[in-house]
Design an enzyme around this catalytic site. Structure first.
Site, short mmCIF file in Angstrom:
data_model
loop_
_atom_site.label_atom_id
_atom_site.label_comp_id
_atom_site.label_asym_id
_atom_site.label_seq_id
_atom_site.Cartn_x
_atom_site.Cartn_y
_atom_site.Cartn_z
N HIS A 49 34.19 47.88 -0.55
CA HIS A 49 33.42 47.06 0.39
C HIS A 49 34.23 46.50 1.55
O HIS A 49 33.69 45.82 2.41
CB HIS A 49 32.74 45.90 -0.35
CG HIS A 49 33.72 44.86 -0.84
ND1 HIS A 49 34.36 44.97 -2.04
CD2 HIS A 49 34.16 43.72 -0.28
CE1 HIS A 49 35.15 43.93 -2.22
NE2 HIS A 49 35.06 43.15 -1.15
C1 UD1 Z 1 32.84 38.94 1.67
C2 UD1 Z 1 34.26 38.46 1.88
C3 UD1 Z 1 35.22 39.38 1.17
C4 UD1 Z 1 34.86 39.52 -0.28
C5 UD1 Z 1 33.41 39.93 -0.43
C6 UD1 Z 1 33.05 39.89 -1.87
C7 UD1 Z 1 34.72 37.37 4.02
C8 UD1 Z 1 35.39 37.52 5.33
N1 UD1 Z 1 34.62 38.50 3.29
O1 UD1 Z 1 32.72 40.23 2.26
O2 UD1 Z 1 36.52 38.86 1.26
O3 UD1 Z 1 35.69 40.48 -0.86
O4 UD1 Z 1 32.58 39.01 0.28
O5 UD1 Z 1 31.96 40.65 -2.19
O6 UD1 Z 1 34.30 36.31 3.66
N2 UD1 Z 1 24.84 41.11 2.38
C9 UD1 Z 1 23.64 41.25 1.72
N3 UD1 Z 1 23.37 40.40 0.69
C10 UD1 Z 1 24.21 39.42 0.29
C11 UD1 Z 1 25.41 39.27 0.98
C12 UD1 Z 1 25.72 40.14 2.02
O7 UD1 Z 1 22.84 42.11 2.04
O8 UD1 Z 1 23.89 38.68 -0.67
C13 UD1 Z 1 25.15 42.07 3.47
C14 UD1 Z 1 24.80 41.52 4.85
O9 UD1 Z 1 24.34 42.58 5.62
C15 UD1 Z 1 26.14 41.09 5.39
C16 UD1 Z 1 27.11 42.06 4.72
O10 UD1 Z 1 26.55 42.32 3.44
O11 UD1 Z 1 26.20 41.15 6.78
C17 UD1 Z 1 28.51 41.51 4.56
O12 UD1 Z 1 28.48 40.23 3.91
P1 UD1 Z 1 29.64 39.15 4.20
O13 UD1 Z 1 29.48 38.00 3.28
O14 UD1 Z 1 29.73 38.87 5.63
O15 UD1 Z 1 30.96 39.94 3.87
P2 UD1 Z 1 31.30 40.81 2.62
O16 UD1 Z 1 31.54 42.20 3.07
O17 UD1 Z 1 30.33 40.58 1.53
N1 UDP Z 2 32.00 42.48 -9.70
C1 UDP Z 2 30.78 42.43 -10.37
N2 UDP Z 2 29.85 43.40 -10.10
C2 UDP Z 2 30.08 44.43 -9.25
C3 UDP Z 2 31.34 44.46 -8.58
C4 UDP Z 2 32.27 43.48 -8.83
O1 UDP Z 2 30.54 41.55 -11.18
O2 UDP Z 2 29.20 45.27 -9.07
C5 UDP Z 2 32.97 41.40 -9.95
C6 UDP Z 2 34.34 41.84 -10.41
O3 UDP Z 2 34.40 41.96 -11.81
C7 UDP Z 2 35.20 40.70 -9.92
C8 UDP Z 2 34.53 40.27 -8.65
O4 UDP Z 2 33.20 40.76 -8.71
O5 UDP Z 2 35.17 39.63 -10.85
C9 UDP Z 2 35.25 40.86 -7.46
O6 UDP Z 2 34.53 40.59 -6.31
P1 UDP Z 2 34.61 41.49 -5.01
O7 UDP Z 2 35.21 42.80 -5.33
O8 UDP Z 2 33.26 41.46 -4.40
O9 UDP Z 2 35.55 40.63 -4.07
P2 UDP Z 2 37.13 40.56 -3.86
O10 UDP Z 2 37.76 40.30 -5.18
O11 UDP Z 2 37.56 41.84 -3.24
O12 UDP Z 2 37.30 39.44 -2.90
#
Ligand code: UD1
Ligand code: UDP
Length: 404
Positions: free
Chosen positions: A223
């Site tokens: 992601h």
């Molecule tokens: C964010 C964090 C990242 C983390 C990740 C965990 C920042 C800069 N990034 O990235 O460090 O690893 O979360 O998963 O904070 N969206 C949905 N539904 C949701 C949430 C998001 O559809 O519930 C979609 C939206 O289109 C949004 C995109 O995902 O624009 C990205 O979401 P965002 O929270 O901005 O960043 P992540 O890529 O999730």
């Molecule tokens: N995770 C989860 N379901 C998924 C993918 C990840 O429960 O489908 C959990 C994973 O076990 C870990 C956390 O989400 O505990 C990691 O989050 P993510 O990879 O979104 O963020 P990051 O650690 O890169 O910030």
């Protein structure tokens, strides 16, 4: 002592669970939980509160998705009146997401102390949005709770005083340890989207004939913007996954950011065969914590660009191929099961083949990843807070770094 905790995104929920549980055991602590609303889908947010028994947030700021600047600004704007009304003794923040840095900035601007859990991690890659969040949050936090020795070194090099740094272990691993037994009770029938409702024998996929190790499946999560936002990179990684998928079934719970990108490239529809097909790439929605942990613990290997997943696989002893050029969690390389393969598809395929030949990396759980990190953090807060009545650095009398 009033502690206001701020969370917003999936990994935050995993990290806050043991801290909230520990705070609730202490009569002298009144914990408040603020959800920024950065993540809001059922499978990105609510399911974690359910699986991890996190109390419902006291306040949800409901900021939703936006550009980083708008998201951070909106969180700050909506958090300020909450902080003014509640006047907590300290704000606790976890991880490196936009909600983390926004919470830290809003608190320090009001002179409220800040504790950062998972401080000091550095990828040294400032193109990574999380790296900026880490650097800024650590620069303005009063108490810095660290998961691995590299974090202590980084903070000292950045001039943070040793008296504010505490090597305490890893709250994400606290959660994993708390949940593993429950996750292990999940039978294949709990995963109809992967193995189908009538999966033969209701057992997990069997070892491939002649394989030295059980060839079950590879679990994939991707992601990071650097992996999925660039069409060329995503296509290249995707092709490598398709090739690996000819040798072992791939199960890929797709993050919403990635779902959009795969859809844009027309890659989301074509690949799914019937559930329980022995090979190929199976795209499924993001999994709730327990279900993901179950698959992670069973996987032959994991391909990821997630920060937390690198740590969890190290703890579980499952080989992890990290599709990134760097990691802010070097202990997973030095002591754990993690291998950086960069954005090089040939390297990814080569390392996957090595694992399938039984040559996967072995590792051990790092020191202090013992399930007690939240206890150490709360004990430190209880010890330190009464001694520091305001945020003036000279008034913050905190003991020297400690392993326990
Ligand atoms: C964010 C964090 C990242 C983390 C990740 C965990 C920042 C800069 N990034 O990235 O460090 O690893 O979360 O998963 O904070 N969206 C949905 N539904 C949701 C949430 C998001 O559809 O519930 C979609 C939206 O289109 C949004 C995109 O995902 O624009 C990205 O979401 P965002 O929270 O901005 O960043 P992540 O890529 O999730
Ligand atoms: N995770 C989860 N379901 C998924 C993918 C990840 O429960 O489908 C959990 C994973 O076990 C870990 C956390 O989400 O505990 C990691 O989050 P993510 O990879 O979104 O963020 P990051 O650690 O890169 O910030």
């Amino acid at each position: 002592m009033k502690i206001l905790n701020v969370v917003g995104a999936r990994p935050n929920f995993v990290k806050i669970a043991p801290l909230m549980a520990e705070m609730r055991k202490h009569a002298a602590i009144r914990p408040l939980l603020v959800h920024t609303g950065q993540h809001y889908d059922l499978e990105m947010s609510d399911s974690f509160f359910q699986d991890l028994d996190i109390p419902q947030p006291d306040i949800n700021l409901e900021v939703g998705s936006a550009s980083a600047t708008c998201q951070i600004a909106q969180i700050m704007e909506r958090l300020e009146p909450v902080l003014l009304a509640e006047r907590p003794d300290i704000v606790v923040l976890v991880g490196d997401v936009n909600s983390t840095v926004a919470g830290a900035l809003a608190a320090v601007k009001l002179g409220i102390r800040v504790a950062h859990v998972e401080a000091g991690l550095r990828s040294f890659d400032r193109t990574m949005p999380e790296e900026i969040n880490r650097v800024v949050t650590d620069a303005i936090s009063d108490l810095l709770f660290v998961t691995e020795p590299s974090g202590v070194e980084n903070l000292l090099k950045e001039g943070r005083p040793a008296s504010r740094i505490f090597l305490v272990g890893n709250v994400m691993i606290d959660t994993l340890r708390n949940c593993l037994a429950r996750a292990r009770q999940l039978e294949p029938a709990a995963f109809p989207e992967v193995w189908g409702e009538n999966h033969p024998g209701r057992c997990y996929p069997e070892p491939a004939a002649g394989s030295p190790k059980p060839a079950r499946f590879a679990l994939v999560t991707l992601h990071r913007p650097s992996t999925v936002d660039d069409s060329l990179v995503l296509r290249i990684v995707w092709q490598a996954l398709e090739e690996i998928g000819k040798e072992i079934q791939i199960v890929f719970p797709v993050h919403p950011r990635t779902r959009k990108r795969l859809r844009d490239l027309g890659l989301d529809a074509a690949v799914n065969g019937p559930p329980a097909a022995p090979k190929g790439v199976r795209l499924i929605p993001p999994l709730s914590y327990l279900r993901f942990l179950r698959l992670e613990s069973l996987a032959t290997f994991v391909v990821t660009d997630s920060g937390g997943v690198q740590e969890e696989t190290t703890f579980l002893g499952v080989p992890c191929l990290t599709v990134r050029e760097n990691t802010e969690r070097p202990i997973t390389l030095a002591e754990g099961t993690n291998t950086l393969v960069g954005l090089d598809p040939a390297r990814l395929k080569e390392e996957a083949r090595r694992i399938l030949c039984g040559k996967g990396k072995q590792g051990r759980a790092p020191a202090l990843w013992d399930g007690q990190a939240a206890k150490r953090i709360i004990a430190t807060l209880e010890q330190c807070l009464p001694q520091c009545p305001d945020t003036a650095p000279s008034r913050v009398g905190i003991p020297s770094p400690t392993a326990g």
